[in-house]
Design a protein around this motif. Structure first.
Motif, PDB file in Angstrom:
ATOM      1  N   ASN A 179      -3.717   6.087   7.222  1.00 27.45           N
ATOM      2  CA  ASN A 179      -3.070   7.401   7.256  1.00 27.45           C
ATOM      3  C   ASN A 179      -2.843   7.942   5.837  1.00 27.45           C
ATOM      4  O   ASN A 179      -3.176   7.308   4.844  1.00 27.45           O
ATOM      5  CB  ASN A 179      -1.801   7.400   8.112  1.00 27.45           C
ATOM      6  CG  ASN A 179      -0.645   6.690   7.448  1.00 27.45           C
ATOM      7  OD1 ASN A 179      -0.653   6.435   6.247  1.00 27.45           O
ATOM      8  ND2 ASN A 179       0.357   6.372   8.231  1.00 27.45           N
ATOM      9  N   LEU A 180      -2.269   9.134   5.778  1.00 27.62           N
ATOM     10  CA  LEU A 180      -2.189   9.832   4.488  1.00 27.62           C
ATOM     11  C   LEU A 180      -1.269   9.139   3.488  1.00 27.62           C
ATOM     12  O   LEU A 180      -1.394   9.350   2.286  1.00 27.62           O
ATOM     13  CB  LEU A 180      -1.751  11.286   4.714  1.00 27.62           C
ATOM     14  CG  LEU A 180      -2.822  12.155   5.383  1.00 27.62           C
ATOM     15  CD1 LEU A 180      -2.269  13.517   5.752  1.00 27.62           C
ATOM     16  CD2 LEU A 180      -4.032  12.317   4.481  1.00 27.62           C
ATOM     17  N   HIS A 181      -0.362   8.314   3.977  1.00 25.55           N
ATOM     18  CA  HIS A 181       0.495   7.592   3.030  1.00 25.55           C
ATOM     19  C   HIS A 181      -0.355   6.682   2.138  1.00 25.55           C
ATOM     20  O   HIS A 181       0.035   6.356   1.022  1.00 25.55           O
ATOM     21  CB  HIS A 181       1.550   6.765   3.768  1.00 25.55           C
ATOM     22  CG  HIS A 181       2.638   7.613   4.341  1.00 25.55           C
ATOM     23  ND1 HIS A 181       3.656   8.132   3.585  1.00 25.55           N
ATOM     24  CD2 HIS A 181       2.844   8.054   5.598  1.00 25.55           C
ATOM     25  CE1 HIS A 181       4.460   8.846   4.346  1.00 25.55           C
ATOM     26  NE2 HIS A 181       3.975   8.819   5.579  1.00 25.55           N
ATOM     27  N   GLY A 182      -1.528   6.286   2.648  1.00 24.39           N
ATOM     28  CA  GLY A 182      -2.422   5.450   1.850  1.00 24.39           C
ATOM     29  C   GLY A 182      -3.370   6.271   0.993  1.00 24.39           C
ATOM     30  O   GLY A 182      -3.607   5.941  -0.174  1.00 24.39           O
ATOM     31  N   SER A 183      -3.918   7.348   1.539  1.00 25.09           N
ATOM     32  CA  SER A 183      -4.965   8.056   0.785  1.00 25.09           C
ATOM     33  C   SER A 183      -4.446   9.149  -0.150  1.00 25.09           C
ATOM     34  O   SER A 183      -5.190   9.608  -1.011  1.00 25.09           O
ATOM     35  CB  SER A 183      -6.023   8.605   1.738  1.00 25.09           C
ATOM     36  OG  SER A 183      -5.418   9.232   2.821  1.00 25.09           O
ATOM     37  N   VAL A 184      -3.188   9.569   0.013  1.00 22.81           N
ATOM     38  CA  VAL A 184      -2.646  10.540  -0.956  1.00 22.81           C
ATOM     39  C   VAL A 184      -2.174   9.766  -2.181  1.00 22.81           C
ATOM     40  O   VAL A 184      -1.268   8.939  -2.097  1.00 22.81           O
ATOM     41  CB  VAL A 184      -1.475  11.352  -0.341  1.00 22.81           C
ATOM     42  CG1 VAL A 184      -0.790  12.201  -1.399  1.00 22.81           C
ATOM     43  CG2 VAL A 184      -1.990  12.236   0.783  1.00 22.81           C
ATOM     44  N   LEU A 185      -2.810  10.044  -3.313  1.00 22.42           N
ATOM     45  CA  LEU A 185      -2.435   9.319  -4.536  1.00 22.42           C
ATOM     46  C   LEU A 185      -1.257  10.000  -5.235  1.00 22.42           C
ATOM     47  O   LEU A 185      -0.467   9.358  -5.911  1.00 22.42           O
ATOM     48  CB  LEU A 185      -3.627   9.241  -5.486  1.00 22.42           C
ATOM     49  CG  LEU A 185      -4.873   8.557  -4.923  1.00 22.42           C
ATOM     50  CD1 LEU A 185      -5.948   8.441  -5.981  1.00 22.42           C
ATOM     51  CD2 LEU A 185      -4.552   7.184  -4.359  1.00 22.42           C
ATOM     52  N   GLY A 186      -1.198  11.303  -5.080  1.00 26.66           N
ATOM     53  CA  GLY A 186      -0.096  12.021  -5.731  1.00 26.66           C
ATOM     54  C   GLY A 186       0.041  13.416  -5.160  1.00 26.66           C
ATOM     55  O   GLY A 186      -0.857  13.906  -4.467  1.00 26.66           O
ATOM     56  N   MET A 204       2.090  13.874  -9.278  1.00 23.96           N
ATOM     57  CA  MET A 204       0.638  13.716  -9.257  1.00 23.96           C
ATOM     58  C   MET A 204       0.278  12.374  -9.892  1.00 23.96           C
ATOM     59  O   MET A 204       0.925  11.930 -10.849  1.00 23.96           O
ATOM     60  CB  MET A 204      -0.041  14.852 -10.034  1.00 23.96           C
ATOM     61  CG  MET A 204       0.105  16.205  -9.387  1.00 23.96           C
ATOM     62  SD  MET A 204      -0.742  16.321  -7.790  1.00 23.96           S
ATOM     63  CE  MET A 204      -2.421  16.595  -8.306  1.00 23.96           C
ATOM     64  N   SER A 205      -0.765  11.744  -9.356  1.00 23.00           N
ATOM     65  CA  SER A 205      -1.251  10.501  -9.931  1.00 23.00           C
ATOM     66  C   SER A 205      -2.719  10.390  -9.579  1.00 23.00           C
ATOM     67  O   SER A 205      -3.136  10.809  -8.507  1.00 23.00           O
ATOM     68  CB  SER A 205      -0.486   9.311  -9.344  1.00 23.00           C
ATOM     69  OG  SER A 205      -1.139   8.113  -9.705  1.00 23.00           O
ATOM     70  N   ASN A 206      -3.495   9.861 -10.505  1.00 25.47           N
ATOM     71  CA  ASN A 206      -4.928   9.712 -10.232  1.00 25.47           C
ATOM     72  C   ASN A 206      -5.275   8.287  -9.825  1.00 25.47           C
ATOM     73  O   ASN A 206      -6.439   7.929  -9.741  1.00 25.47           O
ATOM     74  CB  ASN A 206      -5.742  10.067 -11.483  1.00 25.47           C
ATOM     75  CG  ASN A 206      -5.588  11.527 -11.825  1.00 25.47           C
ATOM     76  OD1 ASN A 206      -5.048  12.286 -11.024  1.00 25.47           O
ATOM     77  ND2 ASN A 206      -6.063  11.924 -12.986  1.00 25.47           N
ATOM     78  N   PHE A 207      -4.261   7.478  -9.609  1.00 29.95           N
ATOM     79  CA  PHE A 207      -4.525   6.064  -9.406  1.00 29.95           C
ATOM     80  C   PHE A 207      -3.962   5.539  -8.102  1.00 29.95           C
ATOM     81  O   PHE A 207      -2.930   6.014  -7.629  1.00 29.95           O
ATOM     82  CB  PHE A 207      -3.939   5.263 -10.583  1.00 29.95           C
ATOM     83  CG  PHE A 207      -4.487   5.719 -11.893  1.00 29.95           C
ATOM     84  CD1 PHE A 207      -5.768   5.369 -12.272  1.00 29.95           C
ATOM     85  CD2 PHE A 207      -3.738   6.549 -12.716  1.00 29.95           C
ATOM     86  CE1 PHE A 207      -6.295   5.824 -13.472  1.00 29.95           C
ATOM     87  CE2 PHE A 207      -4.259   7.007 -13.914  1.00 29.95           C
ATOM     88  CZ  PHE A 207      -5.545   6.647 -14.299  1.00 29.95           C
TER      89      PHE A 207
END
Ligand code: FAD
Length: 505
Positions: A203-210, A224-227
């Protein structure tokens, strides 16, 4: 003189005479009357406020004031709810969102956040005269990096557009919804949308980085985070994912996007019993492993109703249950071999009696339509009660025959379908006239049934306006009290999406 209660009752009936999906705007009952909601202690918009909004927004077409222009922003996709908003603001930047909220917070003007308006719980439209904040002009893709699989974009980007742009770089979005032509990524985050790829990509809790969000007082919070890895302090982004616009306005998103698969198979299987459904699902997980992307359950009533609605014929004989499986991968022969072994095993073991498999894009689309058009088919009735439940797999389907027994003779259809791969059942009950008798036979029974199994009364659609009263079936009093505390810290004047998510009475 006519009795007032009777007048209201007959008006309600009038509203239900036209089919749900064809309701004209004036046929949708006003939310405040229909749900008996009392207006909160908010200010009403004045000419001075409009002047201030004109100063904040850079161009004229960012403010809508004419009733014919604002009408579409006052009704939801499913034509359940209708608000009385008179002002639509369309910011183009985070700075503009921030300035609008700062001003509204000082003035105590309530704000309703409007994404793609495909939400199922009436969360996206105002109840009274809240300012409508439409995110549609914040639709820029900032960057797509194929090396890290990172997408950075503004919250108003439409999901299908993101999918198109990513495909040019051999990538896909980790989520896919039937509403992708309209829903926005900000709305997806705000509702923590699930969809048909969740089983594979999480779900989005995993794929949203920031994400970037603007609080009710206008403060911009840059998360925001790129990692994938970032353990600096509390993971605040998770608070906003699924908060349905009650804690902040999401303005920017960074997402991890997978590489696009190059092979795809879709399989529709007919099964005689629910036990066979469970066994087949287990085997699919074991034998298809990492290439299994979706596993959807369709019951006989759902398929027959949808086939009739689409004016087509069923590609498969009649069975009590169907499973729609999708595999995606990167090596055609390997995938085909896995699928062949799985099908052989399932047939030999007697779990599956009949089925269809295809890898042709046009046929894949047709098979998926049988699943994706079930909601539209049931919504072609005058009313449709829809429930979105998480249930343990052993009892996953048992609510459907139980409801059929209670109201089957009073309605046109009771059907069960959904993301069995994620334990998420959609239960739809549709018919001509929604009588009190039907409602009382269905509710709170559905919620009590779900609570008794420790399930969720909202698996993926959220709470919105329609379900705050039912949250208690899935969350403890203490948990709801903590949510209220968080809301009062982050939005002390309660201007963001009032009357939504948290029980207000
Ligand atoms: C045909 C169809 C199929 C669907 N299939 C699925 C499915 O498979 N899985 C699923 O989970 N859902 C599904 N949905 C429901 C819906 O598409 C999702 O809930 C979607 O994520 C809503 O996005 P939206 O942009 O339309 O949001 P909206 O409907 O505009 O808003 C939903 C909520 O989010 C808030 N919001 C919107 N944008 C923001 C923002 N930028 N910041 C803060 N809050 C915001 C709104 O105020 C509202 O409370 C489906 C709907 C339809 C019509």
């Amino acid at each position: 003189m006519m009795n007032t209660t009777k007048i209201f009752a007959s008006m309600r009936l009038l509203h239900r005479i036209s089919k749900l999906s064809e309701r004209k705007i004036h046929e949708i009952p006003l939310t405040k009357d229909h749900y008996g909601i009392k207006r909160g202690p908010y200010a009403s918009v004045t000419d001075q406020d409009i002047n201030q909004f004109e100063r904040i927004l850079s161009t004229n077409n960012q403010i809508l004031l004419r009733p014919e222009d604002t009408a579409e922003y006052n009704r939801d996709y499913f034509r359940y709810v209708r608000g009385l908003g008179t002002v639509v603001l369309k910011p183009r930047s985070t700075e503009e969102v921030s300035a609008i909220l700062r001003y509204c917070n000082i003035r105590r003007l309530a704000v309703s956040i409007f994404g793609g308006n495909t939400g199922v719980c009436g969360g996206s439209v105002p109840v009274f005269d809240e300012i409508i904040l439409s995110m549609e002009l914040m639709n820029r893709i900032v960057s797509i990096d194929e090396y890290s699989g990172l997408l950075v974009c503004e919250a108003g980007c439409v999901l299908a557009k993101l999918e198109d742009e990513l495909s040019k770089k051999g990538m896909i979005m980790p989520l896919d919804l039937g509403s992708k032509q309209s829903c926005q990524i900000g709305g997806n985050l705000a509702t923590n949308a699930g969809g048909i790829r969740l089983m594979r990509y999480g779900n989005l809790h995993g794929s949203v980085l920031g994400l970037e969000t603007v609080l009710a007082n206008g403060e911009v919070i840059d998360l925001m985070s790129n990692f994938k890895k970032d353990n600096t302090g509390y993971h605040l982004k998770h608070l906003f994912i699924g908060s349905e616009g009650t804690l902040g306005v999401i303005t920017r998103v960074a997402m991890s996007c997978p590489v696009a698969p190059t092979t795809q198979n879709v399989i529709l299987l007919g099964l005689k019993t629910y036990n066979a459904v469970l066994q087949t699902f287990l085997q699919a997980k074991k034998q298809l492993g990492e290439i299994l992307t979706s596993c959807e359950l369709i019951d006989q009533a759902s398929l027959e109703y949808t086939v009739e609605h689409l004016k087509t014929s069923s590609p498969i004989d009649a069975f009590p249950f169907y499973i729609l499986l999708e595999t995606t991968g990167s090596h055609k022969e390997d995938d085909e071999e896995k699928v062949r072994q799985f099908l052989e095993f399932s047939l030999e073991e007697g779990m599956v009696t009949d089925g269809i498999i295809t890898s042709e894009p046009s046929k894949i689309k047709k098979l998926w339509q049988l699943r994706e058009r079930i909601p539209a088919a049931t919504y072609s009735n005058n009313f449709c009660l829809t429930y979105d439940l998480s249930l343990p797999l052993e009892q996953f389907y048992s609510i459907v025959p139980a409801i059929r027994k209670r109201v089957g003779h009073l309605v046109n259809i009771v059907c069960g379908f959904g993301h069995i791969g994620d334990c998420n059942l959609h239960l739809n009950i549709a018919g001509n006239i929604l009588s009190e008798e039907i409602r009382k036979l269905v509710e709170p029974y559905v919620y009590e049934f779900t609570a008794s199994l420790k399930g969720s009364v909202s698996a993926e659609h959220g709470i919105g306006l329609l379900k705050p009263g039912y949250m208690k079936y899935s969350k403890s009093t203490a948990a709801i009290a903590l949510m209220k505390q968080l809301k009062s810290i982050m939005d002390p004047n309660g201007i963001l999406n009032p009357y939504k998510v948290l029980p207000y009475n």
